[in-house]
Motif scaffolding. Sequence first.
Motif, mmCIF file in Angstrom:
data_model
loop_
_atom_site.group_PDB
_atom_site.id
_atom_site.type_symbol
_atom_site.label_atom_id
_atom_site.label_comp_id
_atom_site.label_asym_id
_atom_site.label_seq_id
_atom_site.Cartn_x
_atom_site.Cartn_y
_atom_site.Cartn_z
ATOM 1 N N ARG A 13 0.848 -1.192 0.000
ATOM 2 C CA ARG A 13 0.000 0.000 0.000
ATOM 3 C C ARG A 13 0.881 1.238 0.000
ATOM 4 O O ARG A 13 1.383 1.661 1.025
ATOM 5 N N PHE A 14 1.078 1.813 -1.192
ATOM 6 C CA PHE A 14 1.935 2.987 -1.309
ATOM 7 C C PHE A 14 1.139 4.277 -1.428
ATOM 8 O O PHE A 14 1.717 5.354 -1.423
ATOM 9 N N ALA A 15 -0.186 4.182 -1.563
ATOM 10 C CA ALA A 15 -0.998 5.395 -1.641
ATOM 11 C C ALA A 15 -0.916 6.159 -0.327
ATOM 12 O O ALA A 15 -0.895 5.555 0.750
ATOM 13 N N PRO A 16 -0.872 7.493 -0.373
ATOM 14 C CA PRO A 16 -0.776 8.273 0.877
ATOM 15 C C PRO A 16 -1.941 7.989 1.816
ATOM 16 O O PRO A 16 -3.074 7.779 1.374
ATOM 17 N N GLN A 17 -1.656 7.991 3.112
ATOM 18 C CA GLN A 17 -2.741 7.849 4.077
ATOM 19 C C GLN A 17 -3.596 9.111 4.055
ATOM 20 O O GLN A 17 -3.167 10.170 3.576
ATOM 21 N N ALA A 18 -4.806 8.997 4.579
ATOM 22 C CA ALA A 18 -5.783 10.078 4.465
ATOM 23 C C ALA A 18 -5.260 11.383 5.051
ATOM 24 O O ALA A 18 -4.769 11.421 6.181
ATOM 25 N N GLN A 19 -5.344 12.442 4.253
ATOM 26 C CA GLN A 19 -5.012 13.784 4.720
ATOM 27 C C GLN A 19 -6.262 14.603 5.010
ATOM 28 O O GLN A 19 -6.206 15.584 5.756
ATOM 29 N N GLN A 20 -7.381 14.204 4.414
ATOM 30 C CA GLN A 20 -8.679 14.835 4.658
ATOM 31 C C GLN A 20 -9.704 13.730 4.857
ATOM 32 O O GLN A 20 -9.996 12.983 3.936
ATOM 33 N N LEU A 21 -10.205 13.593 6.068
ATOM 34 C CA LEU A 21 -11.199 12.570 6.366
ATOM 35 C C LEU A 21 -11.954 13.006 7.614
ATOM 36 O O LEU A 21 -11.338 13.293 8.638
ATOM 37 N N ASP A 22 -13.275 13.082 7.512
ATOM 38 C CA ASP A 22 -14.032 13.654 8.627
ATOM 39 C C ASP A 22 -14.373 12.641 9.716
ATOM 40 O O ASP A 22 -15.112 12.948 10.648
ATOM 41 N N TRP A 23 -13.857 11.409 9.632
ATOM 42 C CA TRP A 23 -14.069 10.435 10.702
ATOM 43 C C TRP A 23 -13.399 10.932 11.980
ATOM 44 O O TRP A 23 -12.284 11.457 11.941
ATOM 45 N N ARG A 24 -14.077 10.739 13.107
ATOM 46 C CA ARG A 24 -13.548 11.173 14.392
ATOM 47 C C ARG A 24 -13.557 10.015 15.378
ATOM 48 O O ARG A 24 -14.384 9.101 15.304
ATOM 49 N N TRP A 25 -12.636 10.070 16.320
ATOM 50 C CA TRP A 25 -12.683 9.174 17.456
ATOM 51 C C TRP A 25 -13.753 9.674 18.418
ATOM 52 O O TRP A 25 -14.269 10.789 18.243
ATOM 53 N N PRO A 26 -14.149 8.912 19.423
ATOM 54 C CA PRO A 26 -15.217 9.347 20.327
ATOM 55 C C PRO A 26 -14.970 10.744 20.899
ATOM 56 O O PRO A 26 -13.828 11.141 21.158
ATOM 57 N N GLY A 27 -16.075 11.491 21.067
ATOM 58 C CA GLY A 27 -15.968 12.851 21.581
ATOM 59 C C GLY A 27 -15.464 13.834 20.560
ATOM 60 O O GLY A 27 -15.059 14.947 20.928
ATOM 61 N N GLY A 28 -15.466 13.454 19.278
ATOM 62 C CA GLY A 28 -14.994 14.343 18.227
ATOM 63 C C GLY A 28 -13.491 14.513 18.189
ATOM 64 O O GLY A 28 -12.972 15.451 17.575
ATOM 65 N N ARG A 29 -12.761 13.613 18.824
ATOM 66 C CA ARG A 29 -11.299 13.747 18.909
ATOM 67 C C ARG A 29 -10.622 13.219 17.649
ATOM 68 O O ARG A 29 -11.065 12.246 17.052
ATOM 69 N N GLY A 30 -9.545 13.876 17.288
ATOM 70 C CA GLY A 30 -8.847 13.491 16.067
ATOM 71 C C GLY A 30 -7.735 12.483 16.289
ATOM 72 O O GLY A 30 -7.428 11.686 15.406
ATOM 73 N N LEU A 31 -7.115 12.513 17.465
ATOM 74 C CA LEU A 31 -5.984 11.634 17.756
ATOM 75 C C LEU A 31 -6.364 10.599 18.812
ATOM 76 O O LEU A 31 -6.925 10.939 19.855
ATOM 77 N N ALA A 32 -6.040 9.361 18.523
ATOM 78 C CA ALA A 32 -6.169 8.283 19.508
ATOM 79 C C ALA A 32 -4.765 7.847 19.927
ATOM 80 O O ALA A 32 -3.872 7.709 19.082
ATOM 81 N N ILE A 33 -4.581 7.644 21.219
ATOM 82 C CA ILE A 33 -3.276 7.207 21.737
ATOM 83 C C ILE A 33 -3.456 5.843 22.397
ATOM 84 O O ILE A 33 -4.316 5.649 23.253
ATOM 85 N N SER A 34 -2.622 4.916 21.973
ATOM 86 C CA SER A 34 -2.636 3.546 22.496
ATOM 87 C C SER A 34 -1.348 3.280 23.253
ATOM 88 O O SER A 34 -0.260 3.272 22.654
ATOM 89 N N PHE A 35 -1.458 3.075 24.548
ATOM 90 C CA PHE A 35 -0.313 2.635 25.345
ATOM 91 C C PHE A 35 -0.339 1.109 25.390
ATOM 92 O O PHE A 35 -1.351 0.510 25.782
ATOM 93 N N VAL A 36 0.755 0.491 24.979
ATOM 94 C CA VAL A 36 0.848 -0.969 24.950
ATOM 95 C C VAL A 36 2.008 -1.402 25.838
ATOM 96 O O VAL A 36 3.157 -1.020 25.601
ATOM 97 N N LEU A 37 1.694 -2.192 26.863
ATOM 98 C CA LEU A 37 2.724 -2.745 27.743
ATOM 99 C C LEU A 37 2.919 -4.210 27.382
ATOM 100 O O LEU A 37 1.991 -5.022 27.486
ATOM 101 N N ASN A 38 4.112 -4.550 26.940
ATOM 102 C CA ASN A 38 4.411 -5.906 26.500
ATOM 103 C C ASN A 38 4.792 -6.793 27.684
ATOM 104 O O ASN A 38 5.707 -6.464 28.447
ATOM 105 N N ILE A 39 4.082 -7.893 27.828
ATOM 106 C CA ILE A 39 4.336 -8.854 28.902
ATOM 107 C C ILE A 39 4.995 -10.070 28.265
ATOM 108 O O ILE A 39 4.334 -10.940 27.698
ATOM 109 N N GLU A 40 6.319 -10.133 28.338
ATOM 110 C CA GLU A 40 7.100 -11.146 27.623
ATOM 111 C C GLU A 40 8.002 -11.951 28.559
ATOM 112 O O GLU A 40 8.612 -12.939 28.132
ATOM 113 N N GLU A 41 8.067 -11.547 29.813
ATOM 114 C CA GLU A 41 8.983 -12.162 30.766
ATOM 115 C C GLU A 41 8.550 -13.585 31.098
ATOM 116 O O GLU A 41 7.448 -13.794 31.606
ATOM 117 N N GLY A 42 9.419 -14.529 30.818
ATOM 118 C CA GLY A 42 9.093 -15.940 30.962
ATOM 119 C C GLY A 42 8.811 -16.589 29.627
ATOM 120 O O GLY A 42 8.782 -17.819 29.518
#
Length: 310
Positions: A13-42
């Motif tokens: 997929r080499f086409a540019p990602q969306a630069q204009q798109l009116d989809w919103r995350w909940p509450g009309g927010r534009g940015l979603a942040i995902s914190f991922v904690l990796n549990i790999e010990e053992g």
Amino acid sequence: MTPTNPDSELLRRFAPQAQQLDWRWPGGRGLAISFVLNIEEGAELAIGAGDSINEAVHEVTHAIADVPDLCMQTHFEYGARAGYARIASRFIAHGLPLTLNVCGRALEHTPWVTADALAHDWELCGHGWRWESPAHMDEATERATILRTMDSIGRHWGRRPTGWHCKSSASLRTRTLLQELGFLYDSNDYGGEVPCTMRRGDGSPYVILPYAFDTNDMRFFGQGAFVQADDFARYVIEAIEVLQEEARQAPRLLTIGLHTRILGRPARIRALDRILQHVQAQAQRQPAWVATREAMARHWLQLEQQRQTA
């Protein structure tokens, strides 16, 4: 079986990602942040655990062959014994959600992480049985490792995972296996900051949530890109600010990857303090949606369904 993307039809997929798109995350927010904690010990490869080789990367990179590597094993133990609580306590104090990328064999060694997941509504996402890439696995082996991990998470958490993320590269058949086994999404994609949907064999939708290696504490290791805690904090905060600007025009997703044995060290944990303080300060003027990856995948599906019925 026919892989989702066989060699002759690799989906690029080499086409540019969306630069204009009116989809919103909940509450009309534009940015979603995902914190991922990796549990790999053992779950690290270890001759002492019956594996054929030892993991070579920890606070140093040093491969020990043919015999157990007690230095490496205790570095991983640090993540479970000291690092996990140091990181988890920050998210509990701030009331922010986490996605735990859980290796099945690690969960068997550290089942107490599910108590926090259940108490604070965190997500457990499948991360393989061992901490290894499935890229060279045959189909039967890969399917068995996915099922074994699903069963472990289901037994400890009370339900099976809806998401999956491989270490390093997936195989050509990973996504097809996940779709057949009923997963909602996977994160085996590094090609942008906008989720996408694809169709399973039965026509139902499946979500791909992009992941990121640059906003990830693993860069304290190996390449030495991050040395001081502030290196990581400043880098992540810059990413948040740039994506906040872009998110005025189109939705964006930022993944911040954490490891108990890496960021859980006392000289690095202040990076997380600064990042979380920045996220909560931003909430007063330009809030991002901090959520689990499962919640993001479900919201993205809802947006897709609204588009189709519009």
